[in-house]
Design a protein around this motif. Sequence first.
Motif, short mmCIF file in Angstrom:
data_model
loop_
_atom_site.label_atom_id
_atom_site.label_comp_id
_atom_site.label_asym_id
_atom_site.label_seq_id
_atom_site.Cartn_x
_atom_site.Cartn_y
_atom_site.Cartn_z
N ILE A 98 5.37 65.14 112.35
CA ILE A 98 6.15 65.51 111.17
C ILE A 98 7.65 65.41 111.42
CG2 ILE A 98 6.74 67.43 109.64
CD1 ILE A 98 3.82 68.28 109.76
N LYS A 99 8.10 65.81 112.60
CA LYS A 99 9.54 65.80 112.89
C LYS A 99 10.07 64.40 113.17
CE LYS A 99 9.93 70.55 114.63
NZ LYS A 99 10.31 71.40 115.79
N THR A 100 9.37 63.66 114.02
CA THR A 100 9.87 62.34 114.41
C THR A 100 9.45 61.23 113.45
OG1 THR A 100 7.93 61.79 115.77
CG2 THR A 100 9.71 63.06 116.82
N LYS A 101 8.45 61.52 112.61
CA LYS A 101 7.89 60.54 111.67
C LYS A 101 7.15 59.40 112.38
CE LYS A 101 9.99 62.82 108.40
NZ LYS A 101 9.23 63.76 107.55
N LYS A 102 6.89 59.57 113.67
CA LYS A 102 6.22 58.53 114.43
C LYS A 102 4.71 58.62 114.25
CE LYS A 102 5.59 56.67 119.10
NZ LYS A 102 5.93 56.82 120.55
N THR A 103 4.07 57.48 113.91
CA THR A 103 2.63 57.42 113.75
C THR A 103 1.96 57.09 115.08
OG1 THR A 103 2.80 56.71 111.44
CG2 THR A 103 0.73 56.23 112.57
N ASP A 104 0.93 57.85 115.42
CA ASP A 104 0.19 57.63 116.65
C ASP A 104 -0.96 56.65 116.35
OD1 ASP A 104 -0.89 57.76 119.17
OD2 ASP A 104 -1.87 59.70 118.87
N VAL A 105 -0.69 55.37 116.51
CA VAL A 105 -1.68 54.34 116.20
C VAL A 105 -2.61 54.19 117.40
CG1 VAL A 105 -2.07 51.93 115.60
CG2 VAL A 105 -0.07 53.15 114.68
N THR A 106 -3.86 54.60 117.22
CA THR A 106 -4.85 54.55 118.29
C THR A 106 -5.83 53.40 118.05
OG1 THR A 106 -6.17 56.18 117.06
CG2 THR A 106 -4.73 57.01 118.80
#
Length: 215
Positions: free
Chosen positions: A169-177
């Motif tokens: 939520i803070k960094t807006k980075k998506t963890d693409v697995t």
Amino acid sequence: MRTRLGSPWVGVAAAALLLAGCGGGAEPGGSDEIAGVGEGAGAASPEASSAGDGIVRPEVSLPQGDQLVFDPRETGDARTDAVLHDNAEYLRAIDEAIGHQDPGSKAVSFYSKGSAHLGSVDWIGGFVKDGTTVTGTVRYTGREVTFSEDGSAGLTYCADESKGYTKDIKTKKTDVTPATKDSYVFYSDRLRKNAKGVWQTTKSTSERGSKACRP
């Protein structure tokens, strides 16, 4: 980082969810109710019923970038379609609650009770603890409904989570697995129609990596 592949939907002992095989399901004829759980329907934010049944339902909106696809959405049989609709709204309500970081979601309690509600609260709470939300696309396919003599309904379906991810939520980075066999989950849910006419999901069993659901 918590991902949908590692979500407490599968094997949450504290929520009394059962890890089962493809033949797994809720006990027919058993009581699905736990006092005080999932009874907050009256406080839900109202909207016109999208099911066409006159029931005032909570408005549910998915987090930005999140998409849930349901197949089939309807069959043409009114009773079956009511079960499919309310279960889909339950799953959508869970994702909305994750987006809002709200384990106490009134929409989730509107569409669930019993061990299913407890498991949902636990799952949503995990995302809140991690500061993550959900994004991407999850497909629910092969949705089949059966009705029991006790008035409850059984619903089985597959979930394809290969394109479903978490996002900080803070960094807006998506963890693409990457997709693995564990991206595919078989579910067997139990639903009961409450006094308001809503089919609430009361129990859920699952098998992650099910051969029945893999492409």
